[in-house]
Write an enzyme that holds these catalytic residues in place. Structure first.
Site, PDB file in Angstrom:
ATOM      1  CE1 TYR A 115      -3.731   2.444   0.590  1.00  0.00           C
ATOM      2  CE2 TYR A 115      -2.543   3.181   2.543  1.00  0.00           C
ATOM      3  CZ  TYR A 115      -3.575   3.350   1.634  1.00  0.00           C
ATOM      4  OH  TYR A 115      -4.438   4.417   1.753  1.00  0.00           O
ATOM      5  CE  LYS A 144       0.706   4.526   8.560  1.00  0.00           C
ATOM      6  NZ  LYS A 144       0.725   3.855   7.270  1.00  0.00           N
ATOM      7  CG  ASP A 189       5.628   3.632   1.149  1.00  0.00           C
ATOM      8  OD1 ASP A 189       5.880   4.309   2.166  1.00  0.00           O
ATOM      9  OD2 ASP A 189       4.477   3.399   0.743  1.00  0.00           O
TER      10      ASP A 189
HETATM   11  C1  LIG Z   1       0.147   4.377   5.910  1.00  0.00           C
HETATM   12  C2  LIG Z   1       0.908   4.166   4.683  1.00  0.00           C
HETATM   13  C3  LIG Z   1       0.805   5.045   3.584  1.00  0.00           C
HETATM   14  C4  LIG Z   1      -0.198   6.148   3.516  1.00  0.00           C
HETATM   15  O1  LIG Z   1       0.007   7.112   4.489  1.00  0.00           O
HETATM   16  P1  LIG Z   1      -1.231   8.073   4.887  1.00  0.00           P
HETATM   17  O2  LIG Z   1      -0.614   9.028   5.862  1.00  0.00           O
HETATM   18  O3  LIG Z   1      -2.273   7.187   5.471  1.00  0.00           O
HETATM   19  O4  LIG Z   1      -1.691   8.743   3.656  1.00  0.00           O
HETATM   20  C5  LIG Z   1       1.660   4.841   2.522  1.00  0.00           C
HETATM   21  N1  LIG Z   1       2.568   3.851   2.523  1.00  0.00           N
HETATM   22  C6  LIG Z   1       2.684   2.988   3.549  1.00  0.00           C
HETATM   23  C7  LIG Z   1       3.726   1.928   3.507  1.00  0.00           C
HETATM   24  C8  LIG Z   1       1.847   3.100   4.655  1.00  0.00           C
HETATM   25  O5  LIG Z   1       1.942   2.231   5.649  1.00  0.00           O
END
Ligand SMILES: *Cc1c(COP(=O)(O)O)cnc(C)c1O
Length: 428
Positions: free
Chosen positions: A144, A267, A239
């Site tokens: 994601y 995060k 990511d």
């Molecule tokens: C949470 C997450 C996102 C998206 O971040 P948001 O602040 O919810 O938009 C993207 N990549 C990874 C790996 C994530 O865990």
């Protein structure tokens, strides 16, 4: 436990908010039942609107690595609030947080702050395309990268829970530039490079997958991707929205000794405030506006309150490297012990852990990728989830999610978790 107020609040919320929540996983669709409305949190514990308290293994889906409402961060933010909420001008704080990030992470010179992980990934891809003058990207099934159009294809937990491989509203024009590979499977990536010569701008991946449950990269997977990117002049994007400042100060690059070209953050970097960021070498970052032609902007990007929360959190982590050591050890202990307990009771389980991230998959098979996760026994996970919740332990409400351990989760919390797991198994 009684959930009277939570039930009433959820009913009312559904009137005014689609599905009653502002992010789908909060709705408990996967595990069933009524979501719990939280009123406050401190340290390892959440307190809900009915006054029940829970040991929290979600920690806001990762940001609260220091536990909830750490006093140092609270004080810093309170102090900052007195100066005003937002100026829309440069501030000294933005340079300070950029400095601590670039000094802590290998191979990056510059960082651009945004407001979420979604924004960070969306912007990093645009930059990679602008830099390479190529259109296509490779992503992995089950990873994601936020909810922007290019990424909403087999994007893990949220979509998996709803049984849709991809979202309506994403145009075929967009999806044709997103190529799908299998996590932990280099061969699937090699084939895509062969089929799309000189077309692939970048590979983007979670260096430790966390959005299909926690799946660590297998031996030589990240190294292999690095080699393929070098060979084909494509960029490698880690990511690190989950792993950044969680595995180690230097994130996955330091943890696995593999260099990425661009890194995305979210995060932990905001310490609980809405913050994201992306970073890379000056050679690439200089393509970004206003220095370069790739446009990217944000009215509230670098917001002073958010920067102060993030900066203070990162400073605490930097000054106390033992935090990483401790939470990683706690998580290893918890995952190992849980694995032993389930096996003692004859329940097939595959426990995956990396740093302070972990997941339990109820299956006798080993887990390497998204397909493997779909074959696990999610009904069993849901039973376990509800038993634990009833008894004051808040696990992620889906078998496709990762547990996050904070520095406030200590021996007592772990022992209670193990004890309740034994109780669950002897009852079921
Ligand atoms: C949470 C997450 C996102 C998206 O971040 P948001 O602040 O919810 O938009 C993207 N990549 C990874 C790996 C994530 O865990």
């Amino acid at each position: 436990m009684k959930y009277e107020r939570s039930s009433a609040l959820f009913k009312n919320a559904q009137k005014y908010i689609p599905g009653g929540v502002n992010s789908p996983v909060r709705a408990f669709k996967s595990v069933g039942g009524t979501p719990i409305f939280i009123k406050s949190a401190k340290g390892a514990y959440l307190t809900d609107e009915d006054g029940n308290s829970y040991i929290d293994y979600i920690n806001s889906w990762g940001p609260m690595i220091l536990g909830h409402n750490p006093s140092e961060v609270l004080e810093a933010v309170t102090e900052q609030l007195k100066n005003g909420f937002s100026f829309g001008t440069p501030t000294e704080l933005e340079t300070e947080i950029a400095k601590i990030i670039t000094e802590s992470v290998p191979y990056i010179d510059q960082v651009r702050m945004v407001n979420s992980g979604t924004e960070a990934c969306m912007s990093a891809i645009r930059l990679a395309r602008g830099y390479t003058s190529r259109n296509k990207i490779i992503k992995f099934e089950g990873c994601y990268h936020g909810h922007s159009d290019s990424f909403l294809i087999k994007a893990g937990s949220g979509l998996a829970t709803f049984g849709s491989p991809s979202s309506p509203g994403v145009t075929p024009g967009t999806t044709q530039d997103t190529l799908l590979a299998k996590y932990n499977d280099l061969e699937s990536v090699k084939i895509l490079f062969e089929q799309n010569p000189e077309e692939i701008a970048a590979i983007i991946l979670e260096p430790v997958a966390g959005n299909m449950g926690c799946i660590p990269p297998e031996k030589n997977f990240l190294e292999g991707l690095r080699d393929l990117c070098n060979k084909h002049d494509s960029l490698l994007i880690f990511d690190e929205v989950m792993t950044g400042f969680r595995l180690k100060m230097g994130g996955a690059q330091e943890y696995f000794s593999v260099k990425a070209d661009l890194i995305t953050y979210g995060k932990v970097i905001g310490g609980g405030m809405p913050v994201g960021a992306f970073a890379g070498s000056h050679k690439i970052m200089k393509f970004l506006s206003p220095e370069g032609p790739v446009y990217q902007a944000g009215t509230l990007s670098g917001n002073p309150i958010a920067m102060r929360a993030g900066y203070t959190t990162l400073s605490i982590l930097k000054d106390n490297p033992s935090i990483f050591h401790n939470i990683n050890n706690t998580t290893r202990k918890l995952s190992t012990e849980l694995s032993i307990i389930f096996k003692d009771f004859g329940v097939p389980v595959c426990v995956k852990q990396c740093g302070s991230m972990m997941s339990l998959f109820f299956t006798a098979e080993d887990i390497h990728n998204f397909d493997d996760v779909t074959r696990a026994n999610h009904e069993y996970f849901n039973k376990y989830f509800h038993f634990m919740l009833e008894n004051g332990i808040y696990l992620p409400p889906s078998g496709y999610e990762t547990w996050f351990i904070s520095s406030c989760i200590l021996g007592n919390e772990i022992n209670k978790t193990l004890e309740l797991t034994r109780k669950f198994l002897s009852k079921i």
